[in-house]
Design an enzyme around this catalytic site. Structure first.
Site, mmCIF file in Angstrom:
data_model
loop_
_atom_site.group_PDB
_atom_site.id
_atom_site.type_symbol
_atom_site.label_atom_id
_atom_site.label_comp_id
_atom_site.label_asym_id
_atom_site.label_seq_id
_atom_site.Cartn_x
_atom_site.Cartn_y
_atom_site.Cartn_z
ATOM 1 N N GLN A 1 41.560 77.905 -4.474
ATOM 2 C CA GLN A 1 42.682 78.769 -4.107
ATOM 3 C C GLN A 1 43.110 79.520 -5.368
ATOM 4 O O GLN A 1 43.814 78.977 -6.218
ATOM 5 C CB GLN A 1 43.858 77.954 -3.551
ATOM 6 N N TYR B 1 54.407 83.624 -4.589
ATOM 7 C CA TYR B 1 53.623 83.892 -5.785
ATOM 8 C C TYR B 1 53.304 85.390 -5.856
ATOM 9 O O TYR B 1 53.750 86.175 -5.024
ATOM 10 C CB TYR B 1 52.377 83.018 -5.802
ATOM 11 N N GLY C 1 48.193 68.154 3.727
ATOM 12 C CA GLY C 1 48.363 67.899 2.308
ATOM 13 C C GLY C 1 48.945 66.528 2.047
ATOM 14 O O GLY C 1 48.244 65.569 1.716
ATOM 15 N N CYS D 1 52.902 60.149 6.243
ATOM 16 C CA CYS D 1 53.861 60.733 5.298
ATOM 17 C C CYS D 1 55.235 60.755 5.951
ATOM 18 O O CYS D 1 55.375 61.132 7.118
ATOM 19 C CB CYS D 1 53.423 62.157 4.960
ATOM 20 N N ALA E 1 58.818 46.335 -0.336
ATOM 21 C CA ALA E 1 58.043 45.829 -1.479
ATOM 22 C C ALA E 1 57.353 44.515 -1.122
ATOM 23 O O ALA E 1 56.168 44.315 -1.417
ATOM 24 C CB ALA E 1 58.946 45.648 -2.691
#
Length: 610
Positions: free
Chosen positions: A100, A170, A315, A339, A389
């Protein structure tokens, strides 16, 4: 088999399935943009797990256009050997790989590059806090040449595809957007003029790549700014790009000025870009790739099956679970570690110049050194604490072949995960709790309900090793009146264990304090946040912070900064310079470790402690 696992062609490049690893920054390259073993290991791990093509993340085409110090670069021939080594390793692991190529433009920083950024117009980026200069005609010619050279180097480095970055604010996107392009020459104003430079760049790249590798673009379907680039214009840009020779279009959203749509946190709807991809498919005859909070196997499958997009770009989902695609292929959806869109371990770390990690996947970014391998000898492992945990320690220990018993004083597992999910827009934290519960069941981990106060409470389990994962508890600050009946703890509020009045003062403006503020304000309670520092929410990341302040403002939450509480009374709280009337004082002043049993276990079970 699902259409997701059928081949697809982008130009002449055949891909084995419809899964692309989206180009997300990972911060794993060396300072300056050189390839190292860590970034290779990260990509190879995903390539081995059925990703058809990996887009490596933004690759800088010019020194002043690099957004991060640990971002891959391609602006010099010296980068080619490292990139080739990375690509060869990805190929060997079974995936294709795309570059990219990009220039950060007004979203670059002199603090990173040592060079003043360039942009279509001299408009600073508020998030970066920089001072870009307006590009001259000579700059435009120079940058076109640098994109051309980047494409040539991409081919030489054995990339299978080149993606030109038309998104996220960008350089090329900033020319397209009326928000950031205020030029009055032939490169500004009308859409035709705003498209001129990006299309000139694209044609340079296409001329280099034609007959070698396909070229695609990634573009923001909507910039989500009032004066930003909108979908109607994006459709026109996409049509022109396809006419020029682009072989696929990858849809994303936002820019740094609307960063929450670029790397979407929990409060952005899952699959919010699907309507855009579905509509764009009707406009162009090349594959459409869609991304954007696709953390549901059922949703992912439906997108391609219902012809709403041709490919899926993931992603963060492949950071959270490198085996996501394999698990989908095997229809083992309950084994997927989704996610949760917290952004705490991935993009928040990368924005700080650090390598990517993950709140739900301790291996992410440490793919080679944190492999789970069978132990030489099975042991009896006792874990005290059934929070995240403790459950993760139990999962890993069991996978290594140990006999595992987990102990908790509560008759449930998950620790504070439910509490964490109680504020508005935080429900997806339960994805991780559900994953850990599923692992707990399928791995046959033993559970004992017991309040462990000393080593003798676990001796009957004959442990060979003890892991203490007892978490932390809220601290109670030494304030006069802290024992008053109207004082409550934030966790008790979130868990529904206490009722509060119509007005509260929350003592502490960190993560817990601000989330409790949202929780109560959403119920119509008048909230005051009292914080000793000069700002609230100091540790909250860039993709959440703007939305948080907007929500607090909309809900009328008042902030009292640089404020010390002298006393809590039945009428409210007394600060050094004023009094706040409140029915309740809510404590959100930090945490202390629950470590009271550590020393006794160390002393009694010396050789067994881990």
């Amino acid at each position: 088999m699902s259409k997701l696992f059928s081949p697809i062609k982008i130009g002449q490049l055949e891909l084995k399935n419809r899964f692309m690893m989206a180009p997300m920054e990972n911060g794993l390259a060396d300072m300056g943009g050189e390839v190292n073993e860590r970034i290779i290991d990260f990509f190879v791990e995903r390539a081995k797990n059925e990703v058809s093509i990996i887009i490596t993340g933004s690759v800088g085409i010019s020194p002043e256009g690099r957004g991060l110090p640990t971002q891959l670069s391609i602006y010099d021939d010296k980068f080619i050997p490292g990139l080739k080594r990375m690509n060869d390793a990805i190929h060997k692991a079974g995936a294709k790989v795309g570059a990219q190529i990009y220039h950060a433009g007004r979203q670059a920083s002199e603090a990173v590059t040592g060079i003043q950024p360039i942009a279509p117009s001299a408009i600073p980026c508020e998030i970066v806090g920089n001072n870009p200069r307006e590009m001259t005609k000579d700059d435009i010619l120079e940058i076109k040449e640098k994109f051309k050279k980047a494409a040539e180097r991409s081919i030489e480095a054995n990339f299978d595809l080149v993606e030109v970055h038309f998104a996220h604010g960008y350089l090329l996107h900033s020319f397209l957007s009326p928000h950031s392009n205020k030029r009055i020459d032939e490169y500004g104003g009308s859409l035709e003029n705003r498209m001129r430079f990006p299309m000139e760049v694209l044609k340079e790249v296409l001329d280099v790549c034609r007959g070698n590798v396909p070229v695609i673009i990634r573009i923001s379907a909507d910039e989500y700014l009032e004066d930003g680039l909108k979908f109607e214009e994006v459709k026109t840009i996409c049509k022109k790009a396809v006419e020029a020779g682009v072989e696929a279009i990858s849809l994303t959203a936002g820019s740094y000025d609307a960063v929450e749509y670029t790397i979407q946190p929990m409060f952005i709807k899952q699959g919010f870009l699907i309507p855009f991809s579905e509509e764009l498919k009707k406009e162009v005859n090349v594959p459409i790739i869609v991304a954007g909070r696709l953390n549901s196997a059922e949703l992912i499958n439906s997108i391609v099956e219902e012809d709403k997009a041709d490919m899926i770009a993931i992603g963060r989902g492949l950071i959270a679970d490198e085996s996501l695609i394999v698990k989908m292929k095997e229809n083992d959806y309950q084994d997927i570690r989704y996610c949760v869109a917290c952004n705490q371990g991935c993009i928040d770390k990368v924005f700080l110049g650090q390598g990517v990690n993950c709140l739900v996947n301790a291996r992410a970014g440490f793919d080679k050194e944190r492999k789970i391998e069978k132990a030489a000898q099975a042991k009896n492992v006792v874990i005290i604490g059934a929070g995240p945990a403790g459950l993760e320690a139990a999962r890993v220990s069991r996978l290594r072949g140990h006999n595992v018993t987990i102990i908790d004083k509560a008759n449930k597992i998950g620790g504070k995960m439910e509490t964490l999910s109680m504020p508005p827009e935080k429900a997806t934290f339960l994805f991780f709790r559900d994953y850990l519960y599923n692992q707990f069941i399928r791995l046959g981990i033993n559970f004992v309900q017991k309040d462990v106060e000393s080593a003798k409470d676990i001796k009957d389990l004959t442990p060979d090793a003890v892991i203490i994962a007892t978490g932390a508890s809220q601290t109670v600050p030494p304030i006069k009146g802290i024992d008053s009946k109207n004082v409550v703890m934030a966790e008790d509020v979130l868990n529904g264990n206490v009722e509060v009045g119509s007005t509260v003062a929350i003592i502490g403006g960190g993560l817990v304090g601000t989330e409790t503020s949202k929780f109560l304000a959403n119920k119509g309670v008048k909230v005051h946040i009292v914080e000793m520092a000069d700002t609230i929410a100091k540790d909250i990341g860039a993709t959440f912070i703007g939305h948080l302040f907007k929500t607090l403002n909309e809900k009328g939450v008042e902030q009292h900064l640089n404020a010390k509480v002298n006393e809590i009374t039945e009428q409210g709280i007394i600060l050094e310079d004023r009094e706040i009337k409140a029915d309740n004082a809510v404590i959100a002043a930090g945490y202390k470790t629950n470590d009271s049993i550590v020393e006794d276990i160390k002393k009694t079970l010396k050789k067994f402690i881990l």
